[in-house]
Design a protein around this motif. Structure first.
Motif, short mmCIF file in Angstrom:
data_model
loop_
_atom_site.label_atom_id
_atom_site.label_comp_id
_atom_site.label_asym_id
_atom_site.label_seq_id
_atom_site.Cartn_x
_atom_site.Cartn_y
_atom_site.Cartn_z
N CYS A 331 45.59 39.40 42.01
CA CYS A 331 44.97 40.17 43.09
C CYS A 331 44.50 41.50 42.50
O CYS A 331 45.14 42.54 42.67
CB CYS A 331 45.98 40.38 44.21
N GLY A 334 43.54 44.42 44.76
CA GLY A 334 43.63 43.93 46.14
C GLY A 334 42.49 43.05 46.57
O GLY A 334 42.34 42.79 47.78
N SER A 336 41.83 39.90 46.64
CA SER A 336 42.09 38.70 47.43
C SER A 336 42.73 39.00 48.78
O SER A 336 42.93 38.08 49.59
CB SER A 336 42.99 37.73 46.64
N LEU A 337 43.03 40.27 49.05
CA LEU A 337 43.59 40.61 50.36
C LEU A 337 42.58 40.37 51.48
O LEU A 337 42.94 40.27 52.65
CB LEU A 337 44.06 42.07 50.38
N SER A 340 43.42 37.45 53.51
CA SER A 340 44.63 37.48 54.31
C SER A 340 44.33 37.30 55.80
O SER A 340 43.33 37.78 56.31
CB SER A 340 45.36 38.81 54.09
N LYS A 349 41.52 46.33 49.94
CA LYS A 349 40.96 45.54 48.84
C LYS A 349 39.97 46.35 48.00
O LYS A 349 38.93 45.85 47.58
CB LYS A 349 40.30 44.27 49.36
#
Length: 373
Positions: A331, A334, A336-337, A340, A349
């Motif tokens: 990640c 961030g 790939s957040l 979420s 991110k």
């Protein structure tokens, strides 16, 4: 396959950074495989799967080198541990030869799974501390080197030395192997145990045969960078073209950055250091500052976990021409957040968010800095 790998000095000569691995002693102690106090490396014999797994995690994180876990593995250190114990321990039955052989075998097995190099290490000896003299100290190093030669490791590192004299004695032994040599000291801008400055230490390491010189352990990344600047200036002034290496601890240690004991002087050392662990953003920052200074062998020591090494590898991916093997699950800042289902995570991110974050401890009664006795 092993014979076709590009060597350490060839990699450094290309200008590409070499990413080191991280903590073994501290990381394995937390996992229940190293005893705090002696800090010796019997785990390679007693718990080889644990050492193998940690090595694989550093490989996946992007390390270009894997150490044979041979820290504090001389016979005088192992016997010293046994003598200090109140009972007969495993240290009486595991010899330096056995330990170093097992460590090399594990490292070479893991290295065969990727295009990485294996290195063996020597570290300070009780024989030096006890004043037994050069011959006794070098005898301990020679026993290790005999194994390193037989196992044909790619290069050697003399690490964690507080005395430039003992380090020079070690390099004298290591030179006979014909392997590329790196040398690091556990020092801050104050210099080594007999007041020799970092700059003079760097020059003496280079003149003693080290191809790579630098610092490791005891101090945080900020102090590591300050000490490396002093070394670089002295080497430049002396006209010595030596590669630079930096492997700080993965903790914030500003209270002791002008203390020769380093983080060992902290009241939290060694069993309550978790609130001081550096963040991934801190590891990115260290990697960039070290590279910009001219350091080309960049890794970590105690407290540096695989995710810290991954941060170094990601920060220098452009200079290396590749991302770490495990990048598909990383990640990065961030990114790939955004995937979420917790929508408030989407605002996190960005690199700016994580670089400007001031992490809290979650403890209302915790001081920012410790009082050093």
């Amino acid at each position: 396959m092993q014979g076709t790998k590009e060597g350490l000095l060839e990699r450094l000569a290309s200008g590409r950074p070499v990413i080191g691995d991280g903590s073994f002693v501290f990381a394995l102690e937390k996992r229940g495989y190293v005893k705090p106090g002696p800090w010796t490396s019997e785990a390679v014999v007693q718990h080889p799967d644990a050492v193998r797994q940690l090595s694989r995690e550093y490989l996946r994180a992007g390390a270009d080198v894997i150490q044979a876990f041979t820290f504090y593995s001389t016979d005088d250190k192992l016997s010293y541990k046994a003598e200090a114990s109140q009972s007969i321990t495993e240290a009486t039955s595991i010899t330096s030869d056995q330990l170093n052989r097992a460590a090399c075998d594990i490292a070479k097995e893991v290295a065969s799974e990727g295009n990485v190099l294996v290195y063996g290490t020597i570290s300070p000896t009780p024989s030096y501390t006890d004043g037994k003299g050069k011959e006794a100290v070098q005898k301990e190093f020679e026993k290790q080197c005999n194994v390193f030669i037989e196992k044909d490791v790619d290069f050697l590192v003399a690490e964690y030395f507080a005395s430039i004299e003992e380090l020079e004695w070690g390099l004298e032994v290591l030179r006979k192997t014909g392997k590329p040599l790196a040398a690091t000291m556990r020092i801050c801008p104050l210099g080594e145990s007999d007041d020799v400055s970092p700059g003079e230490c760097a020059v003496r390491m280079a003149k003693a045969g080290a191809d790579i010189v630098g610092v490791n352990c005891l101090y945080d990344p900020d102090t590591c960078i300050r000490t490396m600047k002093m070394m670089k200036e002295a080497l430049d002034e002396a006209g010595l073209k030596t590669y630079l290496m930096a492997q700080p601890v993965g903790f914030h240690t500003q209270e002791v950055n002008s203390n020769r004991l380093g983080y060992i002087a902290l009241p939290e050392w060694p069993l309550a250091m978790e609130p001081r662990v550096i963040s991934r953003a801190d590891a990115h920052k260290f990697a960039r500052e070290a590279y910009d200074l001219g350091v080309r062998f960049i890794g970590g020591c105690c407290g540096f976990e695989p995710y810290h090494v991954r941060a170094i590898a990601e920060e220098l991916a452009g200079e290396r021409g590749k991302r770490p093997p495990g990048y598909d699950k990383n990640c990065l800042w961030g990114d790939s957040l955004g995937e979420s289902t917790v929508t408030r995570d989407h605002a996190k991110k960005t690199r700016k968010y994580w670089e400007t974050l001031k992490p809290a401890t979650g403890r209302s009664d915790t001081p920012n800095l410790a009082k050093i006795e």
